[in-house]
Design an enzyme around this catalytic site. Structure first.
Site, PDB file in Angstrom:
ATOM      1  N   CYS A 179       2.866   0.993  -2.819  1.00  0.00           N
ATOM      2  CA  CYS A 179       1.856  -0.016  -3.143  1.00  0.00           C
ATOM      3  C   CYS A 179       2.358  -0.958  -4.227  1.00  0.00           C
ATOM      4  O   CYS A 179       1.613  -1.828  -4.687  1.00  0.00           O
ATOM      5  CB  CYS A 179       0.552   0.644  -3.585  1.00  0.00           C
ATOM      6  SG  CYS A 179       0.707   1.652  -5.079  1.00  0.00           S
ATOM      7  N   GLU A 230       1.888  -4.039   0.863  1.00  0.00           N
ATOM      8  CA  GLU A 230       2.325  -2.639   0.904  1.00  0.00           C
ATOM      9  C   GLU A 230       3.625  -2.587   1.700  1.00  0.00           C
ATOM     10  O   GLU A 230       3.817  -3.339   2.664  1.00  0.00           O
ATOM     11  CB  GLU A 230       1.269  -1.776   1.607  1.00  0.00           C
ATOM     12  CG  GLU A 230      -0.075  -1.786   0.939  1.00  0.00           C
ATOM     13  CD  GLU A 230      -0.299  -0.609   0.012  1.00  0.00           C
ATOM     14  OE1 GLU A 230       0.278   0.460   0.270  1.00  0.00           O
ATOM     15  OE2 GLU A 230      -1.061  -0.756  -0.954  1.00  0.00           O
TER      16      GLU A 230
END
Length: 362
Positions: free
Chosen positions: A320, A354
């Site tokens: 992330c 991501e």
């Protein structure tokens, strides 16, 4: 959560710019062609948090630009939240506005919805709440078809239940997940399904056993179990581990164990540096871990976990935070090469992407 500038006509160009940035950022790692997984252009967030603004007799949702908490932006529509949230959030606050027992010192409303249509609403207060509050809020559960949680300092009141049940369709198969209020869940359900399918695809010929760090409530863990003889996963959150155990039973998966411990502890156990009753009976020394999956927090992997990760032939790294991913790959690519690289647009109209990286031993 910052307020994004949602312009569907600009989505493709914005995503292309983000992908080009990632390509340049990771060029030193000889990254293959990047696989790109798009988001729906509107109504993509399954969870959202909004401040509530009291303005005389009026009451409405507000958001703030990053770094500015003094100039609220009023919301009368919100194209980023899921249809389930959007279809009721403004009617809900209109009802709350006219009820002093619910409105008094309410400062935030959080929403957790699912692709399967369930919705949990959390009301946060700057004053104690009690059974009188619960009695006042109870009719809203039936009226809107929602579950409700109230939170004040050191107190949590639940109206019926504090979780939702999500159903994700992965390669045509349904997986059922309990998702608990105030615990981490993937915010973009459509993209989440794509992430899991990508992880299944890259590991389809991995065989052997899988070890997973930071497994949460089993988002990746449950579907990936089909690709391996055995799966052992760890997670530090007690709430997430309990949900994962329920999800394992609910989905009839019999080759998966989830341990409540931080990644550092499982690393020490696997390295023979630590003993704990939590692994009693698992016969970890009989496992043949060929693959590791990591989905760490924004801080990335610590040094000892990186050392452990590099012991496995195959690595699936879900990130992330591209910055800490880049830093970790500087070490990991000393022993492994990047076989596949994907980006997942969990947060459209923001700078964030991501990443998913599949590495194999050189």
């Amino acid at each position: 959560m910052a307020l994004p500038d949602i312009q569907p006509s600009q989505y493709d160009n914005l995503l292309a710019t983000k992908v080009a940035g990632v390509q340049a950022q990771f060029s030193a790692f000889d990254v293959p062609s990047i696989e790109v997984f798009e988001s729906p252009k509107t109504h993509y967030r399954l969870r959202a948090e909004f401040r509530v603004w009291h303005d005389g007799d009026d009451l409405y949702y507000v958001m703030f630009e990053p770094g500015d908490n003094k100039n609220p932006i009023r919301l009368d529509e919100c194209a980023m939240v899921s249809p389930r949230i959007h279809d009721m959030m403004f009617e809900l606050i209109a009802v709350i506005k006219d009820d002093p027992a619910i409105r008094f010192k309410l400062f935030q409303i959080d929403f957790l919805s699912t692709l399967s249509g369930e919705l949990l609403v959390s009301l946060l207060y700057h004053r104690p709440i009690d059974d009188a509050w619960k009695a006042a809020i109870e009719p809203l559960r039936g009226r809107f078809g929602i579950d409700i949680v109230g939170r004040s300092r050191k107190k949590k009141l639940i109206v019926e239940r504090d979780f939702v049940m999500e159903t994700l369709v992965i390669n045509g198969r349904e997986y059922h997940y309990k998702q608990v209020e105030n615990s981490f869940t993937q915010p973009n359900g459509i993209v989440c399904q794509k992430m899991i399918e990508w992880a299944l695809d890259v590991t389809q010929h991995a065989s052997g056993d899988l070890v997973e760090f930071y497994c949460g409530s089993g988002n990746f863990t449950l579907p990936l179990a089909q690709n391996f003889r055995r799966v052992v996963a760890c997670e530090i959150s007690k709430t997430s581990v309990r949900a994962a155990e329920e999800n394992i039973a609910r989905n009839n998966i019999d080759n998966l164990n989830v341990l409540r411990m931080p990644s550092e502890d499982l690393t020490a156990v696997l390295q023979g540096k630590k003993e704990t009753r939590k692994v009693a009976g698992l016969d970890l020394d009989q496992s043949e871990f060929s693959t590791v999956l990591v989905d760490p927090p924004r801080s990335g992997l610590d040094v000892e976990t990186i050392k452990q990760v590099k012991l496995y032939d195959n690595i699936v790294y879900i990130s992330c935070n591209p910055e800490t991913l880049h830093e970790n790959l500087q070490s990991i690519t000393q022993t492994h090469r990047v076989e596949r690289f994907a980006v997942f647009d969990q947060f459209p109209y923001t700078h964030h992407l991501e990443c998913g990286v599949y590495l194999v031993r050189k």
